[in-house]
Write an enzyme that holds these catalytic residues in place. Structure first.
Site, PDB file in Angstrom:
ATOM      1  N   HIS A  14       6.139   9.342  -5.221  1.00 15.76           N
ATOM      2  CA  HIS A  14       6.573   8.400  -4.192  1.00 15.76           C
ATOM      3  C   HIS A  14       6.261   8.996  -2.829  1.00 15.76           C
ATOM      4  O   HIS A  14       6.669  10.097  -2.528  1.00 15.76           O
ATOM      5  CB  HIS A  14       8.066   8.129  -4.303  1.00 15.76           C
ATOM      6  CG  HIS A  14       8.406   7.308  -5.496  1.00 15.76           C
ATOM      7  ND1 HIS A  14       8.138   5.964  -5.566  1.00 15.76           N
ATOM      8  CD2 HIS A  14       8.959   7.645  -6.685  1.00 15.76           C
ATOM      9  CE1 HIS A  14       8.529   5.498  -6.742  1.00 15.76           C
ATOM     10  NE2 HIS A  14       9.034   6.502  -7.450  1.00 15.76           N
ATOM     11  N   CYS A  61       2.428   5.271  -2.460  1.00 14.57           N
ATOM     12  CA  CYS A  61       2.517   4.330  -1.349  1.00 14.57           C
ATOM     13  C   CYS A  61       1.992   5.009  -0.081  1.00 14.57           C
ATOM     14  O   CYS A  61       2.198   6.206   0.105  1.00 14.57           O
ATOM     15  CB  CYS A  61       3.957   3.909  -1.116  1.00 14.57           C
ATOM     16  SG  CYS A  61       4.637   3.025  -2.497  1.00 14.57           S
TER      17      CYS A  61
END
Lengths: 345, 547
Positions: free
Chosen positions: A153, A195
């Site tokens: 992440h 991301c």
């Protein structure tokens, strides 16, 4: 032309070296070995897909020829042994469950809480404690091509490790610079699926780095599909399509990095795959994919050998003490029991 | 009442001043001292200076003329021309050679050596014995044309002697020939330059084979010999590797023992096969690999090799015994011919030799246990090892080298090895120290232990020493000093403690200290300010009173 004539003249006057014809002066590629550092930075069951991502890439690079001794695999959690895994000791990257990516010979080098920013930087820069075994070290040299794959992440300028810390893009760029200064790589291919992944390579400043990211700054990278049997997403979109591409690559393949960059257009990924080529000195169109994802070695045929005189056993024994236990040269081998462990008195 | 309030106020003020003084005079320095990052001072200026140094290596050359036709004037001319020739075309860059030449006539003792020698290599050995030839000192022997030992092309012996015969009258030509042979073959200036550039990290040009192939300089190497028995249930080949290592490899390892720790291991792998299927030539009833398949066969086998416990560079040498179906298995070169050696090399990795063993006859009891000819195996592997260590001269200068045979390495080749490794070590160690100094200068948060300080100091010292020794021509000592330098500098650079405090960025320091210091500093400073105001007021009052 004149040079060629001179060269042929000079070879014709050779007395000793005439045995070998004028061989090519260069090898096919400029690197002699390949390394891979594969990192999954996130833990917990709902991040199953990150473990599947990294294990799938591991499987691909291994299939394409990088041996385990040259792969540093960092997996932050053990999905195969998670109590919520309905099929223990397996990790699948597809709901069809065709391939168990946690197969028979997965060699995880750093697992669980060992996967920290500090350890990752230590592996890259080589600043490990002297007791670290060879398999946990990146022993690359100035002729090594390194594949660095990261998943987890991330946000703008960082990638989260273990929910407790993060590596910033500046730290990563500095680590690569340290590697460059200590001549620890020839070329690096940096691949990241997270991301806002693009932000991780924007700060790079060391030469010979090629980078690809699953999304631009401000974009999320999405997962591909859910496996209803286990109730979590099993793979990320970018890695899914990258693997689809890699599955069609064979060890001797001539596919190029440029083709690889076209993988996962926006319509499939729902994020924009971003590439950075300005630090890289070669043309990605002419760089074959096995320069990073495989290990195609340079070879040189041996046209000459050394002339040795037969050195008999007596001759070498007279100077030094004789090798005592010589195995019999032919016939039946004597059998003996294995030596016991020494027992405490 | 007013007086009491005044006294009270004075007390308050002095208390405030007292606390303020304690905080500022004791507290702040104490805090500063205890939170300071421990950093040993490093010789930054010395490290900067090292980068400016130019490497110069000295070489001693003695020319001994056995040619009676050469008179003193000829020798003087030869000396002059030789010096010219050696100083011509210096290698570009930061590295240069320095030759010290000495031309002399033979003595009577030497001429008796010549007359008693039966061959050039005999004379080579005898000269070595007489002069106790040391590293980096080469003897150019001019043989007379009348001698039975006269040579056509320059001959380089196993020791440090180079033999010439003057063909033409022209002394300048002879001097040029000697100069070129020394520079190109014996001293190998180009190899030294390549080693230096590789270590320096200049990568502007495409590296040639020599540079790619040569194993990097390292204090130790691990050599592993592996016998791959692909079908031990049918052919269980045996090898006497222990004896072979004793007999053939040891001359080399013994010579290198002082300079590098070489660990030799051997293993036998069973049931391991080539993953790439060889092509089949039906006409000749044989199987073959071409240069296209060879790059792919190493990796699957390498995966089974295992790795040593040390962090030294690995060199692998494999003997592969093909399966019955693959037999006979050959390597074909680009012209389609079977390679005589049936072996190939991968740069910085090692070599593979495919050893064809005839299939057992139909009625033989399986498995058969033939033994492998270790002389042939070692002939291949030692040649590859010479390539990997860059001991072998492969250039275009026409010389005759006396074959090294069982000694494996000639003395002058060993000198070349020491020279290029010394230069490489120096360049690497200097670059490492510079990089470390730059890193430590940039990031003020890194702790520098006493250990690191010491290693850096000793590395700098060893580098300086090595530079000096190399310049003066003490090659062996220079190499050993450079090895010390590289060990120390690597130890300092890769010290794990360098990363320990790195994850404590500056901005987080404020986040920690502000909640702690703000509540304390606010009342301290405000009361100090008040006290200061009170002092000024009382001063003003007393002044007013006096007036």
């Amino acid at each position: 032309m004149i040079f060629a004539i001179l060269l042929s003249l000079s070879t014709s006057v050779l007395t000793v070296n005439t045995a070998n014809p004028p061989v090519e002066e260069f090898f096919a590629s400029n690197h002699t070995n390949n390394w891979a550092v594969l990192v999954d930075a996130s833990r917990f069951w709902f991040n199953y897909r990150h473990v599947a991502n990294v294990l799938s890439i591991y499987r691909s690079v291994k299939r394409l020829g990088i041996p385990d001794s040259h792969i540093i695999l960092m997996v932050a959690d053990d999905m195969a042994c998670n109590p919520r895994n309905p099929r223990p000791a397996t990790v699948f990257n597809n709901a069809n469950q065709h391939i168990n990516v946690y197969g028979d010979d997965v060699e995880v080098d750093y697992r669980g809480y060992e996967v920290t920013v500090e350890n990752f930087i230590r592996v890259l820069t080589g600043r490990l404690s002297p007791s670290t075994p060879r398999s946990k070290r990146l022993l690359s040299d100035e002729r090594s091509n390194i594949l660095v794959y990261m998943t987890g992440h991330g946000g703008d300028g960082f990638l989260k490790f273990q929910d407790s810390e993060e590596i910033s893009s500046v730290e990563l760029a500095d680590a690569f610079q340290q590697m460059w200064q200590k001549r620890r790589y020839h070329e690096i291919f940096f691949m990241i699926d997270t991301c806002q992944a693009e932000s991780m390579f924007q700060k790079f400043y060391s030469p010979n780095i090629l980078a690809v990211a699953s999304s631009k700054v401000g974009e999320d990278s999405l997962s591909h599909h859910v496996d209803p049997a286990i109730g979590v997403y099993v793979i990320d979109r970018y890695t899914y399509y990258a693997l689809e591409f890699l599955e069609n690559v064979q060890p001797g393949s001539k596919k190029t990095m440029d083709q690889f960059f076209k993988v996962c257009p926006r319509i499939q990924c729902q994020s924009t795959v971003s590439v950075r080529t300005d630090l890289f000195q070669r043309d990605p169109k002419k760089t074959i994919i096995t320069d990073f994802f495989g290990s195609v070695r340079n070879v040189e045929l041996l046209t000459e050998t050394l002339n040795l005189q037969d050195s008999t056993a007596e001759l070498s024994c007279s100077k030094d003490k004789c090798p005592e236990d010589k195995p019999p040269k032919s016939g039946v081998q004597p059998l003996s029991y294995a030596k016991q462990f020494p027992m405490p008195n | 009442m007013v007086l009491l309030a005044e006294e009270d106020k004075t007390l308050h003020v002095y208390a405030a001043v007292g606390i303020g003084v304690v905080c500022l005079v004791i507290g702040v320095p104490l805090w500063w001292k205890t939170t300071d990052v421990y950093r040993v001072s490093l010789p930054y200026s010395d490290i900067d200076q090292l980068a400016q140094y130019k490497i110069q290596y000295g070489v001693d050359v003695t020319v001994i003329s056995f040619d009676e036709q050469m008179v003193d004037a000829d020798l003087a001319a030869l000396s002059k021309h030789l010096m010219d020739s050696l100083d011509r075309n210096p290698t570009p860059g930061d590295i240069s050679s320095r030759y010290r030449t000495n031309v002399k006539e033979k003595t009577t003792q030497e001429s008796s050596l010549l007359s008693s020698s039966t061959s050039v290599s005999d004379l080579d050995a005898k000269l070595n014995e007489v002069y106790k030839q040391d590293h980096n000192h080469y003897y150019v022997i001019l043989l007379p044309q009348t001698s039975q030992l006269k040579v056509k092309a320059p001959v380089i012996g196993l020791n440090r002697n180079i033999f010439f015969t003057k063909e033409e009258k022209d002394i300048k030509q002879l001097a040029d020939q000697i100069g070129q042979t020394l520079k190109e073959v014996v001293v190998r200036e180009r190899s030294v330059l390549k080693a230096y550039e590789a270590a320096k990290g200049s990568r502007d040009q495409k590296p040639d084979k020599e540079r790619m192939r040569t194993v990097r300089s390292h204090p130790g190497y691990d050599i592993t010999f592996t016998l791959v028995n692909s079908q031990p249930d049918i052919i269980d080949a045996q090898w006497d590797i222990q004896h072979a290592v004793h007999a053939y490899l040891e001359p080399l390892t013994k010579r290198l023992k002082k300079y590098a720790a070489i660990n030799v291991q051997s293993q036998v792998l069973y049931f391991t096969q080539m993953m790439t299927k060889p092509k089949t030539d039906k006409e000749k009833n044989e199987h073959y690999y071409t240069t296209k398949e060879l790059p792919l066969i190493i990796n699957p086998i390498e995966a089974n090799l295992g790795s040593p416990a040390s962090n030294n560079p690995e060199l692998n040498f494999l003997v592969y015994v093909p399966t019955r179906d693959e037999h006979p298995l050959h390597i074909r070169d680009d012209t389609g011919m079977n390679l005589a050696s049936n072996a190939f090399l991968s740069p910085r990795w090692g070599g593979i030799y495919i050893c064809n063993i005839p299939s057992p006859p139909q009625n033989a009891s399986l498995p058969v246990r033939p033994s492998i000819d270790m002389k042939k195996v070692m002939e291949i592997f030692l040649f590859q090892l010479r390539l990997l260590f860059n001991l072998l001269y492969q250039g275009s200068t026409s010389v005759d080298l006396i074959p090294v045979g069982n000694t494996v390495v000639a003395e002058w080749e060993l000198d070349g090895w020491l020279r290029s490794h010394c230069v490489e070590n120096l360049a690497t160690a200097t670059a490492t120290l510079q990089s470390l100094a730059q890193l430590l200068g940039q990031i003020s948060n890194i702790v520098i232990n006493d250990d690191i300080g010491q290693e850096v100091q000793s590395a700098v010292q060893s580098i300086k020493e090595s530079y000096q020794l190399l310049k003066e021509g003490f090659l062996e000592k220079a190499f050993l000093a450079s090895r010390e330098a590289i060990i120390s500098s690597e130890k300092a650079f890769f010290d794990p403690s360098l990363l320990e405090l790195l994850y404590f960025p500056e901005d987080q320091k404020f986040a920690i200290y502000i909640p702690l210091f703000l509540p304390i500093s606010f009342p301290v400073f405000s009361s100090l300010f008040k006290a200061f105001k009170w002092f000024r007021e009382t001063k003003g009052l007393t002044k007013a009173k006096q007036e």
